[in-house]
Design an enzyme around this catalytic site. Structure first.
Site, short mmCIF file in Angstrom:
data_model
loop_
_atom_site.label_atom_id
_atom_site.label_comp_id
_atom_site.label_asym_id
_atom_site.label_seq_id
_atom_site.Cartn_x
_atom_site.Cartn_y
_atom_site.Cartn_z
N SER A 41 -6.74 -7.84 2.08
CA SER A 41 -7.71 -8.15 1.01
C SER A 41 -7.05 -8.89 -0.15
O SER A 41 -7.62 -9.85 -0.70
CB SER A 41 -8.39 -6.87 0.51
N HIS A 82 -8.22 -2.45 8.35
CA HIS A 82 -7.92 -2.42 6.90
C HIS A 82 -8.85 -1.39 6.24
O HIS A 82 -8.84 -0.23 6.64
CB HIS A 82 -8.10 -3.85 6.36
N HIS A 86 0.89 2.21 9.37
CA HIS A 86 0.87 1.23 8.27
C HIS A 86 1.80 0.08 8.60
O HIS A 86 2.82 0.26 9.27
CB HIS A 86 1.29 1.88 6.94
N ARG A 103 -0.74 7.75 -1.77
CA ARG A 103 -2.17 7.77 -2.13
C ARG A 103 -2.88 8.86 -1.32
O ARG A 103 -3.82 9.49 -1.80
CB ARG A 103 -2.81 6.40 -1.86
N ASP A 156 -6.47 6.06 3.96
CA ASP A 156 -7.81 6.24 4.53
C ASP A 156 -7.99 7.57 5.25
O ASP A 156 -9.10 7.89 5.69
CB ASP A 156 -8.12 5.09 5.50
N1 NMX Z 1 -3.10 4.80 16.42
C1 NMX Z 1 -2.75 4.27 17.62
N2 NMX Z 1 -1.91 3.24 17.78
C2 NMX Z 1 -1.37 2.73 16.66
C3 NMX Z 1 -1.65 3.25 15.38
C4 NMX Z 1 -2.56 4.31 15.29
N3 NMX Z 1 -2.94 4.83 14.12
N4 NMX Z 1 -0.98 2.53 14.46
C5 NMX Z 1 -0.29 1.59 15.16
N5 NMX Z 1 -0.55 1.72 16.47
C6 NMX Z 1 -0.08 0.85 17.56
C7 NMX Z 1 -0.53 -0.58 17.27
O1 NMX Z 1 -1.89 -0.78 17.64
C8 NMX Z 1 0.47 -1.38 18.06
O2 NMX Z 1 0.06 -1.32 19.41
P1 NMX Z 1 0.23 -2.61 20.38
O3 NMX Z 1 1.70 -2.82 20.47
O4 NMX Z 1 -0.41 -2.18 21.64
O5 NMX Z 1 -0.46 -3.75 19.71
C9 NMX Z 1 1.74 -0.55 17.91
O6 NMX Z 1 1.33 0.77 17.55
C10 NMX Z 1 2.69 -1.09 16.84
O7 NMX Z 1 1.98 -1.19 15.63
P2 NMX Z 1 2.74 -1.02 14.22
O8 NMX Z 1 3.76 -2.10 14.14
O9 NMX Z 1 3.19 0.38 14.01
O10 NMX Z 1 1.55 -1.26 13.18
P3 NMX Z 1 0.97 -2.64 12.62
O11 NMX Z 1 1.79 -3.04 11.45
O12 NMX Z 1 0.82 -3.64 13.70
O13 NMX Z 1 -0.48 -2.20 12.17
C11 NMX Z 1 -2.10 -0.77 11.18
C12 NMX Z 1 -0.71 -1.39 11.04
C13 NMX Z 1 -2.46 -0.08 9.88
C14 NMX Z 1 -3.11 -1.88 11.47
C15 NMX Z 1 -2.07 0.25 12.37
O14 NMX Z 1 -1.17 1.30 12.08
C16 NMX Z 1 -3.45 0.83 12.67
O15 NMX Z 1 -4.20 0.20 13.43
N6 NMX Z 1 -3.79 2.04 12.09
C17 NMX Z 1 -5.10 2.60 12.26
C18 NMX Z 1 -6.12 1.90 11.38
C19 NMX Z 1 -5.88 2.22 9.92
O16 NMX Z 1 -5.72 3.36 9.52
N7 NMX Z 1 -5.94 1.17 9.09
C20 NMX Z 1 -5.88 1.35 7.63
C21 NMX Z 1 -4.56 0.89 6.98
C22 NMX Z 1 -4.62 1.11 5.51
N8 NMX Z 1 -5.65 0.28 4.88
O17 NMX Z 1 -6.49 0.76 4.18
O18 NMX Z 1 -5.64 -0.95 5.09
C1 MLT Z 2 -3.86 -1.48 1.48
O1 MLT Z 2 -4.06 -0.67 0.57
O2 MLT Z 2 -4.09 -2.69 1.31
C2 MLT Z 2 -3.45 -0.99 2.81
O3 MLT Z 2 -2.64 0.15 2.73
C3 MLT Z 2 -2.90 -2.04 3.72
C4 MLT Z 2 -1.58 -2.67 3.35
O4 MLT Z 2 -0.99 -2.44 2.32
O5 MLT Z 2 -1.12 -3.47 4.20
#
Ligand code: NMX
Ligand code: MLT
Length: 442
Positions: free
Chosen positions: A243, A273, A320, A329, A375
């Site tokens: 964002s 996100h 994350h 947070r 979240d």
């Molecule tokens: N559950 C299952 N698998 C996960 C999760 C999770 N919570 N988090 C990461 N992974 C997987 C991810 O999908 C990836 O799989 P693949 O290799 O098959 O593509 C692998 O682990 C490596 O990912 P990371 O490097 O640890 O995480 P990345 O930096 O790519 O992504 C998020 C970060 C936040 C997108 C990821 O952790 C996620 O999808 N979390 C769940 C959604 C979430 O809570 N998002 C909110 C973040 C905060 N916000 O408000 O923005």
């Molecule tokens: C945010 O607050 O924007 C989320 O935690 C995602 C991030 O920092 O990448």
């Protein structure tokens, strides 16, 4: 309106800061601060250091600092309205923008300034009403924001032809202040239009931003304090998150704050996100529903987590891109919930998740961070206080996030940050460099 202390202070801060950026760009522009791997080029530029902001910094272990202060330090330092447990959002915005903790009088000036700008033009409500009723609340919010673009002070001044680059920040600040003043009303309108049969509550000119938001939502105290806490916690997370980066990127084309904020809101609407808060609550409710509304045992919860992972889905609220520890947070909200809603079954589930999910995610072996993010706890507090329409939760995130991304946008224009335009390469090039063991310097 006479120039406020906030604007005067900001101007002085900008003038003091500019020589630092100018010197770095002129004398040290060739100093290397990072290199980029093929993994990063394909993998979302993770950890590539190529953005600059002084408003907040995210340490992977410690979590966010706003203007150098941790969350507890920030909350302890800021003034409050009488009787409130949580700080005033107006004071926090003053702090984000300038780095100075305002006095209660300086914060009161921001309250008065935002109140003077708070009236939302009637056409915005007409636009919202014209959209299909099943539009997602984030679609409504984004549309409302972009519909007001015709009022941009920056766009008018820029197209007037006399605006100098050094002054770009001034009309950007004006746009940011007007947008922030109006956002609580727009968000509350979206809520009541969508879920409360088009019944609306007028703001009270005596209330602060958080207090008025709670009033217009129609949720009694202490929801005003919940709103203040929520908006501050969600405001800023340095500038690489989707964002903030989207707002920054669109703003770098000198698109005004209305266009830029709408872009940021659209990015926040993604399930990886900001939408993850809605997804988390839906997931947790789904678990409880399957168990006749009982809190699961640790063994039952473990099975639900594995079912989700084995279905190829993510556990919302966990993981994350930068953080490698529990998000502070999450901790701040958890402490609030422990104090105010310790017996809420959903809160008990949040805590059970905190005990069980990191182990499961570690065993699953994919995520680099098995700990909860912001979240994983926020929706439970909203649910407890009666805001149960969870597809609205990301709108709350967006209202808070606007504080951070707009503060950044003002500083982007103040420091003359350039049009953002990274370079792309082709797969052939990557394969060639892979075969050579790295790209040779030109
Ligand atoms: N559950 C299952 N698998 C996960 C999760 C999770 N919570 N988090 C990461 N992974 C997987 C991810 O999908 C990836 O799989 P693949 O290799 O098959 O593509 C692998 O682990 C490596 O990912 P990371 O490097 O640890 O995480 P990345 O930096 O790519 O992504 C998020 C970060 C936040 C997108 C990821 O952790 C996620 O999808 N979390 C769940 C959604 C979430 O809570 N998002 C909110 C973040 C905060 N916000 O408000 O923005
Ligand atoms: C945010 O607050 O924007 C989320 O935690 C995602 C991030 O920092 O990448």
């Amino acid at each position: 309106m006479a120039e406020t202390t906030l604007k005067r202070t900001l101007k002085a801060k900008i003038e003091a800061h500019r020589p630092r950026t100018q010197r770095l760009a002129k004398e040290f522009d060739k100093v290397v601060i990072d290199e980029v791997t093929i993994g990063q080029a394909i993998g979302g530029a993770r950890d590539v250091k190529c953005l600059v902001t002084d408003i907040s910094y995210l340490d992977p272990q410690e979590g966010i600092r706003f203007r150098g202060k941790t969350i507890p330090e920030t909350f302890a330092a800021l003034p409050r309205v009488k009787g409130a447990e949580q700080p005033q959002v107006e004071a926090f915005f003053y702090f984000l923008l300038t780095g100075d903790v305002p006095t209660p009088e300086q914060a009161a000036e921001v309250v008065a300034d935002w109140q003077a700008r708070a009236a939302v033009p009637g056409y915005v409500f007409d636009v919202l009403r014209a959209l299909p009723r099943d539009s997602h609340p984030m679609t409504l919010l984004s549309t409302a924001v972009v519909s007001m673009q015709r009022e941009s002070t920056f766009a008018r001044a820029y197209h007037g032809g006399t605006l100098k680059k050094n002054d770009y920040w001034d009309p950007t600040y004006e746009d940011a202040m007007t947008l922030l003043a109006r956002l609580p009303r727009i968000a509350a309108h979206v809520y009541r239009m969508k879920y409360k049969q088009d019944t609306f509550i007028e703001p009270d000119p005596k209330l602060d931003w958080g207090g008025n938001f709670a009033r217009m939502m129609g949720v009694p105290p202490p929801y005003d304090d919940v709103a203040r806490m929520y908006f501050i916690l969600h405001s800023d997370h340095e500038v690489g998150n989707v964002s903030a980066h989207a707002t920054h990127l669109v703003g770098s084309a000198l698109s005004d704050a209305y266009y830029a904020l709408a872009a940021g809101i659209n990015g926040l609407a993604g399930p990886l996100h900001g939408l993850a808060n809605q997804e988390f609550l839906a997931w947790a409710q789904g678990v409880m529903k399957k168990l006749d509304h009982k809190v699961p045992t640790a063994a039952e919860l473990e099975k639900f987590l594995w079912d989700t992972l084995n279905a190829g889905q993510v556990i919302p609220g966990y993981g994350h891109a930068v953080l490698r520890k529990t998000d502070p947070r999450f901790t701040a909200q958890n402490e609030f919930a422990r104090k105010h809603l310790p017996d809420d079954p959903l809160f008990q589930l949040v805590n059970l998740m905190y005990q069980v999910a990191p182990g499961v995610l570690t065993k699953h072996g994919k995520t680099k961070n098995p700990w909860p993010n912001v979240d994983a706890g926020s929706g439970v507090i909203q649910w407890h206080y009666g805001v149960r329409e969870y597809d609205f939760y990301t709108v709350l995130f967006a209202v808070g996030r606007a504080l951070g991304v707009l503060a950044n946008l003002v500083w982007d224009r103040a420091l003359g940050y350039a049009l953002e335009r990274p370079k792309s390469v082709t797969t052939d090039m990557l394969e060639g460099w892979a075969a050579e063991g790295g790209r040779k310097p030109a």
